[in-house]
Design a protein around this motif. Structure first.
Motif: not given
Length: 189
Positions: A1-3, A6-7, A91-94, A172-173
């Motif tokens: 599942m992307n956050t 990420q999107k 890394r990644d999702k976390n 990225m904000g």
């Protein structure tokens, strides 16, 4: 599942490629990891270490490790093997979950926060900054905080220079201080 972050990164990739003049999609910089470091000092007890471990785990959703003194230093009154801090690499999702929480909730909650400094980006395009108190993360109930402790945060990127890193972070904000003329009192030169 992307956050959502990420999107958002996937959406800004074409603009980032155009802004930096990248010839390949693989040359577009990305945030590769986030490292959190909490120094406890030489007077840290076993209870302080355990409490900090559990608090950092609640903040980032991943179990941190304890860092130990590598070499005894009489001037600092520390001995080899003593626990000195706590660190975790995300890394990644976390990583994206932590960054989203940091940018949207925690940085706006920091008292007198005017934005991150562009000078915090090194020559490789990595951003390092510190928080004087990590209680701005609402994962920890305020009543359970026994000691105010700071946290160092390092965002490592695949950028090759500071300008491409800055462009990545800006798109990225991440909130940066605007370059305003005048001295620290707001007076114009």
């Amino acid at each position: 599942m992307n956050t959502d972050l990420q999107k958002h990164y996937q959406e800004i990739k074409p603009a980032l490629k155009k802004a930096l003049g990248c010839k390949s999609v693989m040359a577009i910089p990305a945030i590769t990891k986030v490292t959190l470091n909490v120094g406890l000092g030489q007077d840290a007890t076993k209870d302080d270490v355990e409490r900090t471990l559990s608090e950092i785990e609640k903040i980032c959703g991943q179990r941190p490790i304890v860092t130990y003194v590598k070499k005894s230093e009489a001037g600092f009154k520390i001995r080899q093997g003593w626990p000195i801090g706590v660190k975790v690499t995300l890394r990644d999702k976390n990583m994206y979950h932590f960054l989203e929480h940091l940018v949207l909730v925690c940085l706006p909650a920091v008292r007198e926060f005017n934005g991150l400094s562009k000078k915090s980006i090194d020559r490789q395009g990595n951003l390092s900054f510190g928080l004087s108190d990590y209680s701005v993360f609402r994962s920890i109930p305020f009543e359970q905080i026994k000691r105010r402790t700071g946290m160092d945060i390092c965002l490592t990127t695949s950028a090759t220079d500071s300008e491409s890193g800055y462009t990545l972070f800006k798109l990225m904000g991440l909130p940066f201080k605007e370059n305003l003329s005048g001295d620290g009192n707001g007076n114009e030169e």
